[in-house]
Design a protein around this motif. Structure first.
Motif, PDB file in Angstrom:
ATOM      1  N   ILE A  19       0.835  -1.205   0.000  1.00  0.00           N
ATOM      2  CA  ILE A  19       0.000   0.000   0.000  1.00  0.00           C
ATOM      3  C   ILE A  19       0.869   1.254   0.000  1.00  0.00           C
ATOM      4  O   ILE A  19       0.628   2.199  -0.765  1.00  0.00           O
ATOM      5  N   ASP A  20       1.897   1.266   0.838  1.00  0.00           N
ATOM      6  CA  ASP A  20       2.770   2.432   0.944  1.00  0.00           C
ATOM      7  C   ASP A  20       3.463   2.727  -0.387  1.00  0.00           C
ATOM      8  O   ASP A  20       3.455   3.866  -0.865  1.00  0.00           O
ATOM      9  N   ASN A  21       4.045   1.719  -0.993  1.00  0.00           N
ATOM     10  CA  ASN A  21       4.768   1.942  -2.246  1.00  0.00           C
ATOM     11  C   ASN A  21       3.824   2.279  -3.394  1.00  0.00           C
ATOM     12  O   ASN A  21       4.162   3.094  -4.256  1.00  0.00           O
ATOM     13  N   ALA A  22       2.649   1.693  -3.395  1.00  0.00           N
ATOM     14  CA  ALA A  22       1.657   2.060  -4.415  1.00  0.00           C
ATOM     15  C   ALA A  22       1.287   3.532  -4.256  1.00  0.00           C
ATOM     16  O   ALA A  22       1.175   4.263  -5.251  1.00  0.00           O
ATOM     17  N   GLY A  23       1.124   3.971  -3.027  1.00  0.00           N
ATOM     18  CA  GLY A  23       0.815   5.375  -2.771  1.00  0.00           C
ATOM     19  C   GLY A  23       1.904   6.293  -3.270  1.00  0.00           C
ATOM     20  O   GLY A  23       1.634   7.321  -3.916  1.00  0.00           O
ATOM     21  N   MET A  24       3.144   5.930  -3.002  1.00  0.00           N
ATOM     22  CA  MET A  24       4.265   6.756  -3.465  1.00  0.00           C
ATOM     23  C   MET A  24       4.318   6.814  -4.992  1.00  0.00           C
ATOM     24  O   MET A  24       4.609   7.856  -5.574  1.00  0.00           O
ATOM     25  N   LEU A  25       4.043   5.683  -5.640  1.00  0.00           N
ATOM     26  CA  LEU A  25       4.085   5.643  -7.096  1.00  0.00           C
ATOM     27  C   LEU A  25       2.913   6.397  -7.735  1.00  0.00           C
ATOM     28  O   LEU A  25       3.035   6.914  -8.846  1.00  0.00           O
ATOM     29  N   LEU A  26       1.794   6.469  -7.021  1.00  0.00           N
ATOM     30  CA  LEU A  26       0.609   7.139  -7.573  1.00  0.00           C
ATOM     31  C   LEU A  26       0.664   8.659  -7.450  1.00  0.00           C
ATOM     32  O   LEU A  26      -0.040   9.356  -8.182  1.00  0.00           O
ATOM     33  N   VAL A  27       1.467   9.173  -6.526  1.00  0.00           N
ATOM     34  CA  VAL A  27       1.575  10.627  -6.380  1.00  0.00           C
ATOM     35  C   VAL A  27       2.571  11.136  -7.421  1.00  0.00           C
ATOM     36  O   VAL A  27       3.758  10.788  -7.362  1.00  0.00           O
ATOM     37  N   PRO A  28       2.099  11.931  -8.367  1.00  0.00           N
ATOM     38  CA  PRO A  28       2.994  12.425  -9.421  1.00  0.00           C
ATOM     39  C   PRO A  28       4.206  13.173  -8.838  1.00  0.00           C
ATOM     40  O   PRO A  28       4.060  14.071  -8.019  1.00  0.00           O
ATOM     41  N   GLY A  29       5.387  12.709  -9.226  1.00  0.00           N
ATOM     42  CA  GLY A  29       6.624  13.363  -8.811  1.00  0.00           C
ATOM     43  C   GLY A  29       7.168  12.950  -7.454  1.00  0.00           C
ATOM     44  O   GLY A  29       8.278  13.346  -7.101  1.00  0.00           O
ATOM     45  N   ALA A  30       6.435  12.158  -6.700  1.00  0.00           N
ATOM     46  CA  ALA A  30       6.879  11.804  -5.346  1.00  0.00           C
ATOM     47  C   ALA A  30       8.187  11.024  -5.358  1.00  0.00           C
ATOM     48  O   ALA A  30       9.075  11.275  -4.538  1.00  0.00           O
ATOM     49  N   MET A  31       8.315  10.088  -6.268  1.00  0.00           N
ATOM     50  CA  MET A  31       9.528   9.265  -6.322  1.00  0.00           C
ATOM     51  C   MET A  31      10.724  10.049  -6.867  1.00  0.00           C
ATOM     52  O   MET A  31      11.866   9.689  -6.606  1.00  0.00           O
ATOM     53  N   ASP A  32      10.466  11.106  -7.591  1.00  0.00           N
ATOM     54  CA  ASP A  32      11.548  11.921  -8.153  1.00  0.00           C
ATOM     55  C   ASP A  32      11.922  13.085  -7.233  1.00  0.00           C
ATOM     56  O   ASP A  32      12.932  13.740  -7.461  1.00  0.00           O
ATOM     57  N   ALA A  33      11.081  13.343  -6.246  1.00  0.00           N
ATOM     58  CA  ALA A  33      11.346  14.455  -5.327  1.00  0.00           C
ATOM     59  C   ALA A  33      12.565  14.120  -4.466  1.00  0.00           C
ATOM     60  O   ALA A  33      12.800  12.966  -4.112  1.00  0.00           O
ATOM     61  N   GLY A  34      13.317  15.128  -4.143  1.00  0.00           N
ATOM     62  CA  GLY A  34      14.501  14.928  -3.307  1.00  0.00           C
ATOM     63  C   GLY A  34      14.140  14.835  -1.831  1.00  0.00           C
ATOM     64  O   GLY A  34      13.008  15.116  -1.434  1.00  0.00           O
ATOM     65  N   LEU A  35      15.116  14.438  -1.039  1.00  0.00           N
ATOM     66  CA  LEU A  35      14.894  14.291   0.400  1.00  0.00           C
ATOM     67  C   LEU A  35      14.589  15.619   1.085  1.00  0.00           C
ATOM     68  O   LEU A  35      14.009  15.640   2.158  1.00  0.00           O
ATOM     69  N   GLY A  36      14.961  16.706   0.472  1.00  0.00           N
ATOM     70  CA  GLY A  36      14.662  18.019   1.032  1.00  0.00           C
ATOM     71  C   GLY A  36      13.345  18.597   0.530  1.00  0.00           C
ATOM     72  O   GLY A  36      12.991  19.730   0.848  1.00  0.00           O
ATOM     73  N   ASP A  37      12.611  17.808  -0.207  1.00  0.00           N
ATOM     74  CA  ASP A  37      11.374  18.267  -0.836  1.00  0.00           C
ATOM     75  C   ASP A  37      10.156  17.862  -0.005  1.00  0.00           C
ATOM     76  O   ASP A  37      10.009  16.708   0.392  1.00  0.00           O
ATOM     77  N   ARG A  38       9.270  18.816   0.213  1.00  0.00           N
ATOM     78  CA  ARG A  38       8.036  18.542   0.963  1.00  0.00           C
ATOM     79  C   ARG A  38       7.152  17.501   0.284  1.00  0.00           C
ATOM     80  O   ARG A  38       6.467  16.733   0.954  1.00  0.00           O
ATOM     81  N   LEU A  39       7.175  17.479  -1.037  1.00  0.00           N
ATOM     82  CA  LEU A  39       6.369  16.500  -1.782  1.00  0.00           C
ATOM     83  C   LEU A  39       6.771  15.080  -1.400  1.00  0.00           C
ATOM     84  O   LEU A  39       5.918  14.217  -1.182  1.00  0.00           O
ATOM     85  N   PHE A  40       8.072  14.830  -1.294  1.00  0.00           N
ATOM     86  CA  PHE A  40       8.540  13.496  -0.921  1.00  0.00           C
ATOM     87  C   PHE A  40       8.039  13.115   0.468  1.00  0.00           C
ATOM     88  O   PHE A  40       7.422  12.068   0.650  1.00  0.00           O
ATOM     89  N   TRP A  41       8.314  13.961   1.445  1.00  0.00           N
ATOM     90  CA  TRP A  41       7.960  13.629   2.835  1.00  0.00           C
ATOM     91  C   TRP A  41       6.449  13.602   3.045  1.00  0.00           C
ATOM     92  O   TRP A  41       5.931  12.754   3.768  1.00  0.00           O
ATOM     93  N   GLY A  42       5.728  14.511   2.394  1.00  0.00           N
ATOM     94  CA  GLY A  42       4.265  14.509   2.503  1.00  0.00           C
ATOM     95  C   GLY A  42       3.660  13.259   1.883  1.00  0.00           C
ATOM     96  O   GLY A  42       2.744  12.654   2.444  1.00  0.00           O
TER      97      GLY A  42
END
Length: 147
Positions: A88-111
């Motif tokens: 479920i977690d990884n599917a969620g990350m893959l479904l959010v556009p740009g989440a996997m490409d966001a850097g560790l300093g990016d709010r999109l990644f952590w959110g």
């Protein structure tokens, strides 16, 4: 009935802890190494299982259970729960556009990670509740905690 639900919530929080540690560590390592999404997910899932099992094995060993048996308890207690949460977690990350490409300093990644872990938690509680009601899953580990 309420006790069963509380036990399932506690078991899922336990699972969430191991999964979150593994996910974050895996993402940090794979991002630092410049790995593609597949490598990042594979490392994160492997570490989620490792930390999830370790969090179960430790108290079982402290209860005097031999290592080989403690590993078996962890496998029985956590495999389905961790697998559900990771799927479920990884599917969620893959479904959010740009989440996997966001850097560790990016709010999109952590959110996205926090949101997908929260959804995974909510959807994994019923899985753990069902398993515990049948004497499986985390019920196996709890049996060893009390003996």
């Amino acid at each position: 009935m309420q006790t069963l639900t509380r036990t399932a919530i506690a078991a899922t929080l336990h699972c969430l802890t191991g999964c979150a540690i593994g996910e974050v560590l895996g993402m940090v390592i794979s991002t630092a190494l410049g790995w593609p999404d597949a490598g990042s997910i594979a490392l994160s899932v492997a570490l989620a299982f490792l930390f999830g099992y370790a969090l179960t094995i430790r108290p079982v060993l402290a209860a005097g259970v031999p290592l080989r048996q403690a590993i078996g308890v962890a496998l029985a207690a956590d495999t389905v729960s961790i697998a559900s949460m990771e799927l479920i977690d990884n599917a969620g990350m893959l479904l959010v556009p740009g989440a996997m490409d966001a850097g560790l300093g990016d709010r999109l990644f952590w959110g996205s990670l926090a949101g997908s872990l929260a959804i995974a938690f909510v959807l994994t509680v019923p899985v753990n509740r069902w398993m515990i009601a049948r004497g499986r899953g985390h019920a196996v580990a709890h049996h060893h905690h009390h003996h």
